[in-house]
Scaffold this motif. Structure first.
Motif, mmCIF file in Angstrom:
data_model
loop_
_atom_site.group_PDB
_atom_site.id
_atom_site.type_symbol
_atom_site.label_atom_id
_atom_site.label_comp_id
_atom_site.label_asym_id
_atom_site.label_seq_id
_atom_site.Cartn_x
_atom_site.Cartn_y
_atom_site.Cartn_z
ATOM 1 N N SER A 1 0.681 -1.309 -0.074
ATOM 2 C CA SER A 1 0.152 0.028 -0.108
ATOM 3 C C SER A 1 0.885 1.093 0.058
ATOM 4 O O SER A 1 2.229 1.175 0.351
ATOM 5 C CB SER A 1 -0.857 0.057 1.145
ATOM 6 O OG SER A 1 -0.078 0.178 2.286
ATOM 7 N N ARG A 2 0.107 2.367 -0.251
ATOM 8 C CA ARG A 2 1.082 3.598 -0.091
ATOM 9 C C ARG A 2 1.471 3.808 1.109
ATOM 10 O O ARG A 2 2.668 4.475 1.577
ATOM 11 C CB ARG A 2 0.141 4.899 -0.642
ATOM 12 C CG ARG A 2 0.149 5.067 -2.153
ATOM 13 C CD ARG A 2 1.323 5.665 -2.751
ATOM 14 N NE ARG A 2 1.529 6.870 -2.265
ATOM 15 C CZ ARG A 2 1.200 7.973 -2.713
ATOM 16 N NH1 ARG A 2 0.620 8.147 -3.584
ATOM 17 N NH2 ARG A 2 1.557 9.220 -2.070
ATOM 18 N N GLU A 3 0.523 3.486 2.214
ATOM 19 C CA GLU A 3 1.001 3.392 3.539
ATOM 20 C C GLU A 3 2.447 2.683 3.756
ATOM 21 O O GLU A 3 3.093 3.070 4.633
ATOM 22 C CB GLU A 3 -0.235 3.157 4.749
ATOM 23 C CG GLU A 3 -1.488 4.011 4.476
ATOM 24 C CD GLU A 3 -2.128 3.946 3.228
ATOM 25 O OE1 GLU A 3 -2.919 4.911 2.840
ATOM 26 O OE2 GLU A 3 -2.033 2.907 2.460
ATOM 27 N N THR A 4 2.345 1.473 3.400
ATOM 28 C CA THR A 4 3.814 0.645 3.441
ATOM 29 C C THR A 4 4.896 1.452 2.914
ATOM 30 O O THR A 4 6.067 1.646 3.548
ATOM 31 C CB THR A 4 3.712 -0.487 2.948
ATOM 32 O OG1 THR A 4 2.474 -1.250 3.496
ATOM 33 C CG2 THR A 4 4.899 -1.307 2.912
ATOM 34 N N LEU A 5 4.636 2.143 1.530
ATOM 35 C CA LEU A 5 5.760 2.699 1.053
ATOM 36 C C LEU A 5 6.134 4.078 2.030
ATOM 37 O O LEU A 5 7.322 4.225 2.102
ATOM 38 C CB LEU A 5 5.519 3.396 -0.448
ATOM 39 C CG LEU A 5 5.146 2.036 -1.428
ATOM 40 C CD1 LEU A 5 4.968 2.711 -2.798
ATOM 41 C CD2 LEU A 5 6.252 1.169 -1.218
ATOM 42 N N ASP A 6 5.178 4.860 2.290
ATOM 43 C CA ASP A 6 5.509 5.766 3.288
ATOM 44 C C ASP A 6 6.046 5.579 4.509
ATOM 45 O O ASP A 6 7.061 6.447 5.105
ATOM 46 C CB ASP A 6 4.088 6.777 3.657
ATOM 47 C CG ASP A 6 3.486 7.447 2.138
ATOM 48 O OD1 ASP A 6 4.477 7.766 1.313
ATOM 49 O OD2 ASP A 6 2.299 7.628 2.395
#
Length: 401
Positions: A158-163
């Motif tokens: 997810s984008r949250e994982t990347l962030d």
């Protein structure tokens, strides 16, 4: 000897230069011997206009940030934004301050205004998002690639994982890491995980090519591949920044030109059906022989060491053969810096024209000795190596800058 050298030279024109090139040329590299001199950029503009109007060229590539160049290209091709926006957003390395670069974009936009999309000129950067203070963080490229794929595929991240893995951007852009590898985050566990994710995302981009090609536009698909190359290249470069070995700086030079070569390859493929392309960068990034740089004072314990690496031009030239041509530019006098008479630049200074195109084959044939290498007056200028001029397809000489 001067009369013989004159036989190898012609006044500079676009036609005089292209007369020395193979008709198979798909990529013409025009080098400059130093940055920040408007005369070389003005000469480039003159050559590009000739190539467009008489030789079928439809694109130009600069030694500038490949991602920033998207803003300049959007202005040139579709009139998105203003010229001021394109100059402030569309360049790296502070190149947006150049009057000649501004004139280049203005002319390209005017050329495109009355033409259909397939005939419009395109503008590219082929350098990574790298500045003298250090590389950019991978967030923009990695998240843009993620968002493109997530709109069409189910992803494991997810984008949250990347962030969470990326953390604050300041960790990646810390200027102290330029000279101190212990300040770099390029080999932290998070950075290693991000390199694996970037590799997997790029593999997905390839594996789902049929679906993505049908579901998205060619331009969107091409930009996604640009984001993938850039994210992987930046993470690789950051890992090199964290290297504590004595070979660190040389490794970074290799990684930078490898990134440049990948971008050149992709651009040439994209432009293949439209026409040849002009690339403009430092001679050391476009030459066909091995690049060398004697590190000047100010590099601490590395001062005086000679770095060697294969340029982007040498790498791409290996793949393209006679479809790649390289024209090296050099100059005679700059202020108090006057070349010695027995150097290549000193010999060429005897020519009558302010700007000349020299045939390296004929020049070598008429010289009765190898010219003495020029010793530069400052480290911003890297003179041509007289021993390797035979590996150039043309030499462009500017008598005074």
């Amino acid at each position: 000897m001067t009369v013989s050298i004159r036989d190898a030279a012609r006044p500079f024109t676009g036609g005089a230069l292209t007369a020395l090139l193979s008709p198979a040329t798909r990529l013409l590299g025009l080098g400059e011997p130093t940055h920040g001199v408007e005369a070389f950029l003005e000469l480039r503009n003159e050559l590009f206009r000739h190539l467009v109007e008489y030789e079928g060229y439809r694109s130009i590539i600069l030694e500038s940030d490949c991602l920033s160049a998207l803003a300049a290209d959007a202005y040139i091709t579709d009139g998105i934004g203003t010229l001021d926006d394109a100059m402030s957003l569309g360049f790296g390395h502070h190149l947006g301050a150049s009057p000649a670069n501004r004139e280049l974009l203005r002319w390209m936009r005017a050329y495109n205004e009355q033409r259909p999309p397939r005939e419009r000129l395109h503008f590219y950067g082929f350098d990574g998002p790298l500045e003298m203070t250090g590389p950019a963080g991978p967030r923009p490229a990695l998240t843009a690639l993620h968002d493109y794929l997530a709109a069409h595929l189910d992803l494991a991240w997810s984008r949250e994982t990347l962030d969470a893995l990326l953390g604050p951007d300041q960790r990646w852009t810390n200027p102290a890491a330029t000279t101190d590898p212990t300040q770099s985050v390029g080999r932290t566990p998070e950075a290693r995980e991000l390199r694996l994710i970037a590799d997997d995302l790029r593999a997905l981009l390839t594996a789902h090519t049929p679906h993505l090609t049908a579901a998205t536009s060619p331009d969107d698909r091409w930009r996604a591949d640009l984001y993938a190359r850039t994210a992987a290249g930046l993470l690789r470069y950051h890992a090199g920044m964290a290297d504590t070995a004595a070979t660190r700086v040389g490794t970074l030079m290799c990684l930078r030109d490898a990134m440049m070569a990948d971008n050149l390859d992709a651009i040439i493929d994209r432009e293949a059906r439209r026409g040849p392309t002009l690339a403009f960068a430092h001679n050391r990034h476009l030459q066909k022989d091995k690049s060398r740089w004697l590190l000047p004072e100010g590099w601490g314990p590395l001062a005086g060491r000679t770095l060697e690496w294969w340029s982007a031009g040498a790498i791409v030239g290996t793949r393209l053969g006679d479809q790649y041509a390289f024209a090296a530019t050099t100059f005679g006098t700059r202020g108090s810096d006057v070349p010695q008479p027995d150097t290549l630049e000193g010999l060429l200074s005897a020519l009558p024209d302010a700007r000349a195109v020299i045939d390296p084959v004929r020049l070598t044939a008429v010289l009765d000795r190898k010219p003495t290498p020029r010793v530069p007056a400052d480290h911003t200028y890297l003179p041509l190596d007289p021993a390797t001029t035979g590996q150039t397809d043309a030499i462009v000489f500017v008598k005074e800058i």
